[in-house]
Design a protein around this motif. Structure first.
Motif, PDB file in Angstrom:
ATOM      1  N   ASP A  13     111.220  69.635  47.301  1.00  0.00           N
ATOM      2  CA  ASP A  13     111.331  68.465  48.175  1.00  0.00           C
ATOM      3  C   ASP A  13     112.723  67.842  48.105  1.00  0.00           C
ATOM      4  O   ASP A  13     113.266  67.368  49.114  1.00  0.00           O
ATOM      5  N   LEU A  14     113.315  67.828  46.893  1.00  0.00           N
ATOM      6  CA  LEU A  14     114.679  67.310  46.770  1.00  0.00           C
ATOM      7  C   LEU A  14     115.653  68.168  47.566  1.00  0.00           C
ATOM      8  O   LEU A  14     116.533  67.653  48.265  1.00  0.00           O
ATOM      9  N   LEU A  15     115.492  69.492  47.479  1.00  0.00           N
ATOM     10  CA  LEU A  15     116.399  70.389  48.194  1.00  0.00           C
ATOM     11  C   LEU A  15     116.304  70.171  49.700  1.00  0.00           C
ATOM     12  O   LEU A  15     117.334  70.129  50.398  1.00  0.00           O
ATOM     13  N   LYS A  16     115.088  70.018  50.220  1.00  0.00           N
ATOM     14  CA  LYS A  16     114.918  69.779  51.651  1.00  0.00           C
ATOM     15  C   LYS A  16     115.585  68.471  52.080  1.00  0.00           C
ATOM     16  O   LYS A  16     116.279  68.409  53.108  1.00  0.00           O
ATOM     17  N   ALA A  17     115.371  67.423  51.272  1.00  0.00           N
ATOM     18  CA  ALA A  17     115.944  66.114  51.602  1.00  0.00           C
ATOM     19  C   ALA A  17     117.460  66.134  51.502  1.00  0.00           C
ATOM     20  O   ALA A  17     118.168  65.550  52.336  1.00  0.00           O
ATOM     21  N   ILE A  18     117.978  66.807  50.479  1.00  0.00           N
ATOM     22  CA  ILE A  18     119.434  66.900  50.299  1.00  0.00           C
ATOM     23  C   ILE A  18     120.070  67.678  51.438  1.00  0.00           C
ATOM     24  O   ILE A  18     121.116  67.300  51.969  1.00  0.00           O
ATOM     25  N   ALA A  19     119.421  68.796  51.824  1.00  0.00           N
ATOM     26  CA  ALA A  19     119.955  69.616  52.917  1.00  0.00           C
ATOM     27  C   ALA A  19     120.008  68.812  54.216  1.00  0.00           C
ATOM     28  O   ALA A  19     120.990  68.878  54.964  1.00  0.00           O
ATOM     29  N   ASP A  28     128.244  70.034  49.110  1.00  0.00           N
ATOM     30  CA  ASP A  28     127.200  69.550  50.026  1.00  0.00           C
ATOM     31  C   ASP A  28     125.992  69.044  49.245  1.00  0.00           C
ATOM     32  O   ASP A  28     125.390  68.021  49.603  1.00  0.00           O
ATOM     33  N   PHE A  29     125.615  69.779  48.197  1.00  0.00           N
ATOM     34  CA  PHE A  29     124.457  69.360  47.397  1.00  0.00           C
ATOM     35  C   PHE A  29     124.725  68.001  46.763  1.00  0.00           C
ATOM     36  O   PHE A  29     123.868  67.096  46.812  1.00  0.00           O
ATOM     37  N   ASN A  30     125.895  67.837  46.161  1.00  0.00           N
ATOM     38  CA  ASN A  30     126.223  66.563  45.513  1.00  0.00           C
ATOM     39  C   ASN A  30     126.265  65.415  46.518  1.00  0.00           C
ATOM     40  O   ASN A  30     125.810  64.293  46.232  1.00  0.00           O
ATOM     41  N   ALA A  54     123.622  62.233  46.373  1.00  0.00           N
ATOM     42  CA  ALA A  54     124.069  60.835  46.316  1.00  0.00           C
ATOM     43  C   ALA A  54     123.427  60.017  47.432  1.00  0.00           C
ATOM     44  O   ALA A  54     123.027  58.855  47.218  1.00  0.00           O
ATOM     45  N   THR A  55     123.309  60.627  48.595  1.00  0.00           N
ATOM     46  CA  THR A  55     122.732  59.926  49.745  1.00  0.00           C
ATOM     47  C   THR A  55     121.265  59.586  49.522  1.00  0.00           C
ATOM     48  O   THR A  55     120.838  58.444  49.756  1.00  0.00           O
ATOM     49  N   ILE A  56     120.451  60.571  49.042  1.00  0.00           N
ATOM     50  CA  ILE A  56     119.014  60.304  48.888  1.00  0.00           C
ATOM     51  C   ILE A  56     118.721  59.400  47.686  1.00  0.00           C
ATOM     52  O   ILE A  56     117.690  58.729  47.646  1.00  0.00           O
ATOM     53  N   THR A 109     115.004  57.842  48.837  1.00  0.00           N
ATOM     54  CA  THR A 109     114.211  59.068  49.017  1.00  0.00           C
ATOM     55  C   THR A 109     113.987  59.787  47.695  1.00  0.00           C
ATOM     56  O   THR A 109     112.903  60.333  47.439  1.00  0.00           O
ATOM     57  N   TYR A 110     115.001  59.783  46.843  1.00  0.00           N
ATOM     58  CA  TYR A 110     114.915  60.480  45.558  1.00  0.00           C
ATOM     59  C   TYR A 110     113.741  59.955  44.731  1.00  0.00           C
ATOM     60  O   TYR A 110     112.908  60.732  44.235  1.00  0.00           O
TER      61      TYR A 110
END
Length: 471
Positions: A48-54, A219-221, A225-227, A232-233
């Motif tokens: 879920d973190l990966l989807k939100a980060i992407a 991009d991941f970082n 930071a955004t979520i 969301t995190y």
């Protein structure tokens, strides 16, 4: 034939940098970070973190779940761009991978069977501890085993580790605290001994091969930071740490009986069986052709060709099938830099391994034809090659029918080993279901029954074919 398969595999998994699309591997059996839910969708904190980060950073991903070690090695061999698998950031791993900013802080806990009398690490002296290979829990246990005098046994998936402890073959295990807490909440009869004071607190990170895919890391970082900033995190982490396990695993009714598990997971079982049969059919057809070719070389009049056949048969019969699968999927890409899909590597593994065994009995079948047959054919004016094509090979193939059918059944069972490189066949399907519901006995009973039913049907079919052949 083999070259064509390899070239086909090279085209899979390629990344189009302009579209910012990445291939990411992940552990398929590490709840609550990575696992399948009751609808057979890959979920968990990592997923879920990966989807939100992407989404936040503006890139897309294709996730390839597999065993932890295979997931890490796929990145090290450039088969994938990154890995998110509950991976602890360590100095040893930093020598091979570049890590993102930490996305989760965890600690190591140790657990025993629920009714165990073991209360302290000192009580482990002389006893055996079960560990999942490649994990932070395994690394921590290895670092203290001499101090506390315990022995270690390794497994590739978490559920087998837990069952080994519950069944009394080992007395304890070490793993990330959230992982143990989740599986216990899900009904596994374990007891965490240090829930309030975990060992070796560390950070989890997203990893790429050292020196490569720095844009993905950035991009991941950026997305992380955004979520974290927009909340969301916290929502994602709390979703898995506070929710009841039944939210993801299904009701108790679904998991308390063979029928309930079969009914609630029938789509997954059918999909796994379909993949198993597909691998088996494609593998045995190509392996039979390859084995027939090697077998014919093995009875050639040319000593060089006979020697080549013997060498190839010796090489691939002597190499364990799992080693061959890893060599093709991870070893060759690491050296050549050329990607090969898991499916292609799996088919090549079956062709080379099963083909070697097929070649051995093909050669034996031709040699078992009475020598008088060749002499009679030559006396009638046929050349050696004509005699082979018209007399020896037809008779030899007739003698080999039972062996070909037996090899078909063996190939069906051998496909289970390909789960190690991420192919979702029947055995891997069972592993994913067990990770979700912790019902190892019931799930593996169902998997065994499915294999037995299919093998019984194949045996009945083979008996009919054999009777017609001998008629």
């Amino acid at each position: 034939m083999l070259t064509s398969l390899a070239l086909l595999g090279m085209s899979f998994g390629s990344v189009n940098a302009a579209e910012k699309h990445y291939i990411v591997t992940s552990d398929a059996t590490y709840a609550p970070f990575d696992f399948q839910d009751k609808n057979n969708q890959y979920i968990g904190i990592d997923q879920d973190l990966l989807k939100a980060i992407a989404k936040a950073a503006g890139f897309t991903v294709t996730v390839k779940p597999m065993a932890f070690n295979a997931a890490m090695q796929s990145v090290a061999s450039s088969q994938a761009d990154g890995v998110i698998a509950g991976t602890t950031i360590t100095n040893e791993r930093k020598a091979v991978y570049d890590f993102s900013d930490p996305y989760y802080k965890t600690g190591i806990a140790w657990a025993t069977a629920k009714d165990s009398k073991i209360k302290s690490l000192s009580d482990l002296k002389g006893k055996t501890v079960a560990l999942k290979t490649g994990t932070a829990g395994a690394e921590y246990a290895e670092s203290i085993k001499d101090q506390y005098g315990f022995k270690i046994t390794y497994f590739s998936d978490s559920d087998t580790v837990y069952r080994d402890v519950i069944n009394g073959n080992s007395v304890a295990t070490f793993a990330d605290l959230p992982v143990l807490q989740y599986t216990i909440k899900n009904g596994t009869a374990l007891k965490v001994q240090n829930a309030k004071a975990p060992f070796a607190a560390g950070d989890l990170g997203f990893a790429v091969k050292k020196g490569e895919n720095q844009a993905l890391l950035a991009d991941f970082n950026k997305g992380l930071a955004t979520i974290k900033k927009n909340g969301t995190y916290d929502k994602i982490v709390n979703k898995y740490l506070s929710a009841k396990a039944s939210t993801f695993t299904g009701s108790a009714k679904d998991n308390s009986s063979l029928w309930g598990i079969l009914k609630s997971n029938h789509t997954a079982f059918l999909s796994g069986l379909k993949q198993t049969m597909y691998l088996t059919v494609v593998g045995i057809v190509l392996a039979s052709l390859w084995g027939l070719f090697l077998g014919i070389l093995g009875v050639s009049k040319n000593a060089l060709l006979r020697g080549l056949s013997t060498a190839v048969i010796y090489l691939f019969r002597g190499m364990p099938m799992l080693v061959l699968a890893f060599f093709l999927y991870i070893g060759i890409p690491a050296v050549t830099g050329t990607k090969i899909s898991a499916w292609t590597a799996g088919i090549l593994t079956l062709v080379l391994n099963e083909g070697a065994y097929t070649a051995a009995f093909v050669r034996g079948g031709f040699n078992s034809v009475d020598n008088g047959q060749m002499e009679a054919a030559r006396s009638l004016g046929l050349s050696h090659s004509q005699a082979m094509r018209r007399v020896i090979i037809p008779q030899g193939l007739k003698l080999m029918v039972p062996s070909f059918i037996n090899q078909f059944i063996i190939t069906l069972k051998d496909t289970s080993l390909l789960s190690a490189i991420g192919i979702l066949e029947l055995t891997q399907t069972g592993t994913l279901i067990v990770t979700r519901n912790s019902q190892g006995f019931r799930v593996w009973t169902l998997v065994a029954m499915i294999y037995l039913v299919v093998i019984t049907l194949l045996t009945l079919l083979s008996n009919k074919v054999e009777k017609r052949t001998n008629a």
